[in-house]
Scaffold this motif. Structure first.
Motif, PDB file in Angstrom:
ATOM      1  N   VAL A 412      42.628  32.343  25.860  1.00  0.00           N
ATOM      2  CA  VAL A 412      44.089  32.921  26.401  1.00  0.00           C
ATOM      3  C   VAL A 412      45.380  31.805  25.189  1.00  0.00           C
ATOM      4  CG1 VAL A 412      44.718  30.843  28.134  1.00  0.00           C
ATOM      5  CG2 VAL A 412      46.298  33.014  27.932  1.00  0.00           C
ATOM      6  N   GLU A 413      46.439  32.795  24.263  1.00  0.00           N
ATOM      7  CA  GLU A 413      46.793  32.128  23.527  1.00  0.00           C
ATOM      8  C   GLU A 413      48.288  32.473  24.440  1.00  0.00           C
ATOM      9  OE1 GLU A 413      45.421  33.861  19.413  1.00  0.00           O
ATOM     10  OE2 GLU A 413      45.738  35.599  20.632  1.00  0.00           O
ATOM     11  N   VAL A 414      49.266  31.371  23.714  1.00  0.00           N
ATOM     12  CA  VAL A 414      50.934  31.423  24.087  1.00  0.00           C
ATOM     13  C   VAL A 414      51.437  31.010  24.130  1.00  0.00           C
ATOM     14  CG1 VAL A 414      51.988  30.245  26.406  1.00  0.00           C
ATOM     15  CG2 VAL A 414      49.380  30.125  26.966  1.00  0.00           C
ATOM     16  N   PHE A 415      52.014  32.223  23.651  1.00  0.00           N
ATOM     17  CA  PHE A 415      53.265  31.620  22.145  1.00  0.00           C
ATOM     18  C   PHE A 415      55.229  31.484  23.070  1.00  0.00           C
ATOM     19  CE2 PHE A 415      50.208  34.397  21.282  1.00  0.00           C
ATOM     20  CZ  PHE A 415      50.192  34.191  19.673  1.00  0.00           C
ATOM     21  N   THR A 416      56.245  30.795  22.121  1.00  0.00           N
ATOM     22  CA  THR A 416      57.199  30.944  22.460  1.00  0.00           C
ATOM     23  C   THR A 416      57.979  32.325  21.877  1.00  0.00           C
ATOM     24  OG1 THR A 416      57.567  30.200  20.089  1.00  0.00           O
ATOM     25  CG2 THR A 416      57.551  28.138  21.577  1.00  0.00           C
ATOM     26  N   ILE A 417      58.839  32.456  23.041  1.00  0.00           N
ATOM     27  CA  ILE A 417      59.490  33.702  22.842  1.00  0.00           C
ATOM     28  C   ILE A 417      59.556  34.498  21.560  1.00  0.00           C
ATOM     29  CG2 ILE A 417      62.076  33.275  22.824  1.00  0.00           C
ATOM     30  CD1 ILE A 417      60.647  35.436  24.944  1.00  0.00           C
ATOM     31  N   GLY A 419      57.724  33.389  18.439  1.00  0.00           N
ATOM     32  CA  GLY A 419      56.649  34.057  18.121  1.00  0.00           C
ATOM     33  C   GLY A 419      55.614  32.758  17.502  1.00  0.00           C
ATOM     34  N   HIS A 420      55.960  31.321  17.953  1.00  0.00           N
ATOM     35  CA  HIS A 420      55.457  30.261  17.441  1.00  0.00           C
ATOM     36  C   HIS A 420      54.388  30.039  18.945  1.00  0.00           C
ATOM     37  CE1 HIS A 420      57.778  29.602  14.633  1.00  0.00           C
ATOM     38  NE2 HIS A 420      58.933  29.343  15.056  1.00  0.00           N
ATOM     39  N   LEU A 421      52.910  29.680  17.934  1.00  0.00           N
ATOM     40  CA  LEU A 421      52.114  29.277  19.028  1.00  0.00           C
ATOM     41  C   LEU A 421      52.264  27.759  20.439  1.00  0.00           C
ATOM     42  CD1 LEU A 421      48.910  30.622  19.997  1.00  0.00           C
ATOM     43  CD2 LEU A 421      48.427  28.942  18.490  1.00  0.00           C
ATOM     44  N   VAL A 422      51.682  27.835  21.391  1.00  0.00           N
ATOM     45  CA  VAL A 422      52.208  26.940  21.871  1.00  0.00           C
ATOM     46  C   VAL A 422      50.910  26.183  22.337  1.00  0.00           C
ATOM     47  CG1 VAL A 422      53.231  25.908  23.939  1.00  0.00           C
ATOM     48  CG2 VAL A 422      54.331  27.548  23.077  1.00  0.00           C
ATOM     49  N   THR A 423      50.282  27.313  22.708  1.00  0.00           N
ATOM     50  CA  THR A 423      48.551  26.792  23.503  1.00  0.00           C
ATOM     51  C   THR A 423      47.596  27.772  23.014  1.00  0.00           C
ATOM     52  OG1 THR A 423      47.071  25.064  24.199  1.00  0.00           O
ATOM     53  CG2 THR A 423      48.363  26.624  24.938  1.00  0.00           C
ATOM     54  N   GLN A 424      46.183  27.437  22.982  1.00  0.00           N
ATOM     55  CA  GLN A 424      45.562  28.483  22.707  1.00  0.00           C
ATOM     56  C   GLN A 424      44.062  27.713  23.749  1.00  0.00           C
ATOM     57  OE1 GLN A 424      44.107  30.403  19.132  1.00  0.00           O
ATOM     58  NE2 GLN A 424      44.339  28.733  18.094  1.00  0.00           N
ATOM     59  N   GLN A 425      43.658  28.500  24.541  1.00  0.00           N
ATOM     60  CA  GLN A 425      42.289  27.487  25.823  1.00  0.00           C
ATOM     61  C   GLN A 425      41.424  29.096  25.842  1.00  0.00           C
ATOM     62  OE1 GLN A 425      44.213  25.574  28.942  1.00  0.00           O
ATOM     63  NE2 GLN A 425      45.446  24.648  28.070  1.00  0.00           N
ATOM     64  N   THR A 426      40.545  28.444  26.704  1.00  0.00           N
ATOM     65  CA  THR A 426      38.829  29.174  26.936  1.00  0.00           C
ATOM     66  C   THR A 426      39.651  29.166  28.269  1.00  0.00           C
ATOM     67  OG1 THR A 426      37.698  28.759  24.813  1.00  0.00           O
ATOM     68  CG2 THR A 426      36.551  29.851  27.453  1.00  0.00           C
ATOM     69  N   ILE A 427      39.683  30.363  28.893  1.00  0.00           N
ATOM     70  CA  ILE A 427      40.444  30.722  31.022  1.00  0.00           C
ATOM     71  C   ILE A 427      38.091  29.559  31.108  1.00  0.00           C
ATOM     72  CG2 ILE A 427      40.466  32.052  32.809  1.00  0.00           C
ATOM     73  CD1 ILE A 427      42.081  33.610  30.064  1.00  0.00           C
ATOM     74  N   ALA A 428      38.758  28.794  32.061  1.00  0.00           N
ATOM     75  CA  ALA A 428      36.871  28.578  32.755  1.00  0.00           C
ATOM     76  C   ALA A 428      37.036  28.575  34.387  1.00  0.00           C
ATOM     77  CB  ALA A 428      37.162  26.970  32.270  1.00  0.00           C
ATOM     78  N   ALA A 429      38.040  29.896  35.094  1.00  0.00           N
ATOM     79  CA  ALA A 429      37.671  29.811  36.491  1.00  0.00           C
ATOM     80  C   ALA A 429      38.370  31.437  36.782  1.00  0.00           C
ATOM     81  CB  ALA A 429      38.488  28.884  37.295  1.00  0.00           C
TER      82      ALA A 429
END
Length: 455
Positions: A412-417, A419-429
């Motif tokens: 999952v990649e999460v961006f501000t509105i 377009g700046h990247l906030v976080t990226q993680q692997t979904i574990a559940a």
């Protein structure tokens, strides 16, 4: 009783009958090319005061405002005489001339003329681009070559001023020559912001009107996917407004009686008062790198009122390398017959891997409002962002978190509105909860992208 009134009476030595008659054909012609000079012409007399032919002259004296400025020595009777007079300032002057021989001085001949330069015409061809260093800008223009009456001006006698600050009223630079000027606009380029300047041409006769440059965004471009949803009627990214076309772009909320297209209580709109009112806004810089099929999507609101169709026009253009090119233009009613939000799509593949701006121009032909919402740039087909779920992935906002389901082991990649990247993680559940501070975000999992509101 008989009264006699005399004005401007002077008493002096009588002129001999053999003194010269007055010079003739005295003219003073100002130069309009920027020089503070007048071309003086006159003709030496050929007769004396008795009407007899003159054999010779000692001199012809030329005065400006009663001060001697030049003496023509021993001119031939009837000679055409010329002189270039350089004056101290733009003003109206009185020129006079007398001829002199051994018998005395002639009567004077006199003329008046304005000598100087008029105000220059307005600068044209103004462009504003980024320089080679961060925060540096280059302002360019077409040199002014005429005055306000279309007389030819020598560009060498024209200088320029640059104004900036609030209301473009603060003088930044003056005495500029040539057709461009490079300067540091800002030292802070950590985030995007617009700059704009006013250019003024100047001669010794005055200044032109203030002519505004285009708006120029400085700072890092927004990444893609790019989303501007105008949440709560406020843009999350920079928006540049051009307000010289009578209509105005501004934010709106659901209080207008229209629900936003994407449920965030906000959208953007052009408001006009008269037919043919128009307005323009531009976005900041948007980097299309990484998109294989860059596509613009947004929604516009179709107003239906009885038999009247929404014939207002919206034109969308892309700005790249200083060039503006239309990518979509339509009347709102061409999108459909039903009232409500209708989707608009435009390919940006011609600008693949480039950095662009978007320009939106409204033209009011019937209704006072033109609304847009949920503006996005992503790969073609990825604009299904507006759906809350997909067949395989669920993404939703919650209280201080984003909830993602049916995406175990995906990234999952999460961006501000903007377009700046906030976080990226692997979904574990199977049901993954990602803590975030309240705000509006764009979450992307595989081919699914979703705007979410974290409360």
């Amino acid at each position: 009783m008989l009264l006699i009134s005399l004005k401007n009476l002077s008493v002096g030595e009588a002129k001999g009958a053999s003194a010269p008659a007055a010079p003739s054909d005295l003219t003073a012609t100002t130069r309009t090319n920027g020089e503070l000079k007048a071309d003086i012409a006159l003709t030496a007399p050929t007769l004396d005061l008795n009407g007899d032919a003159l054999e010779s002259l000692e001199s012809v004296r030329l005065m400006r405002n009663d001060s001697l400025i030049h003496t023509f020595d021993s001119p031939a009777p009837g000679a055409e005489l010329t002189y270039v007079d350089e004056v101290p300032e733009c003003s109206r002057y009185t020129y006079s001339a007398v001829a002199v021989n051994g018998s005395g001085e002639s009567p004077a001949i006199e003329t008046s003329a304005f000598v100087g330069v008029l105000e220059p015409s307005n600068p044209t061809g103004i462009s504003l681009t980024e320089g080679s260093k961060p925060g540096e800008v280059i302002l360019k223009w077409t040199p002014v070559t005429t005055d306000i009456r279309n007389n030819t001006l020598d560009p060498a006698f024209v200088t320029y001023r640059i104004y900036g600050g609030d209301g473009l009223a603060t003088l930044l630079f003056d005495g500029i020559t040539g057709d461009s000027y490079t300067f540091q606009a800002t030292d802070d380029v950590s985030t995007q912001s617009f700059v704009q300047y006013a250019l003024v041409a100047e001669t010794r006769g005055g200044i032109s009107d203030f002519m505004n440059s285009p708006l120029l965004p400085l700072g890092p471009a927004y990444a893609t996917p790019f989303v501007e949803s105008f949440a709560n009627g406020t843009p999350a990214t920079i928006i540049g407004l051009y307000s010289d076309n009578l209509a105005t772009w501004k934010g709106f909320t659901n209080e207008t009686g229209i629900e936003s297209q994407d449920g965030d209580n906000g959208f953007f709109g052009s408001e006009g008062s008269y037919l043919q009112d128009s307005a323009t806004f531009v976005t900041g810089k948007i980097d299309l790198s990484g998109l294989e099929t860059p596509t613009l999507t947004f929604y516009t609101y179709n107003i239906v009122d009885g038999e009247d169709r929404d014939i207002n026009t919206l034109r969308v253009s892309a700005i790249a390398n200083g060039t503006v090119q239309e990518v979509k233009s339509f009347q709102i009613c061409d999108l459909g017959d039903q009232e409500g939000w209708l989707k608009v799509e435009a390919s940006l593949e011609a600008y693949k891997s480039q950095t662009i701006q978007l320009e939106f121009t409204s033209l009011h032909a019937l209704y006072p409002y033109i609304f847009i919402d949920n503006l996005r740039i992503d790969n073609y087909g990825a604009s299904a962002i507006e759906t809350a779920t997909s067949a395989s992935v669920f993404i939703a906002g919650g209280q201080g978190e984003i909830i993602i389901a049916r995406a175990t082991h995906e990234r999952v990649e999460v961006f501000t509105i903007d377009g700046h990247l906030v976080t990226q993680q692997t979904i574990a559940a199977p049901e993954y909860r990602l803590p975030l501070t309240p705000g509006i975000y764009i979450a992307r999992v595989g081919q699914t992208t979703q705007k979410v509101i974290v409360k």
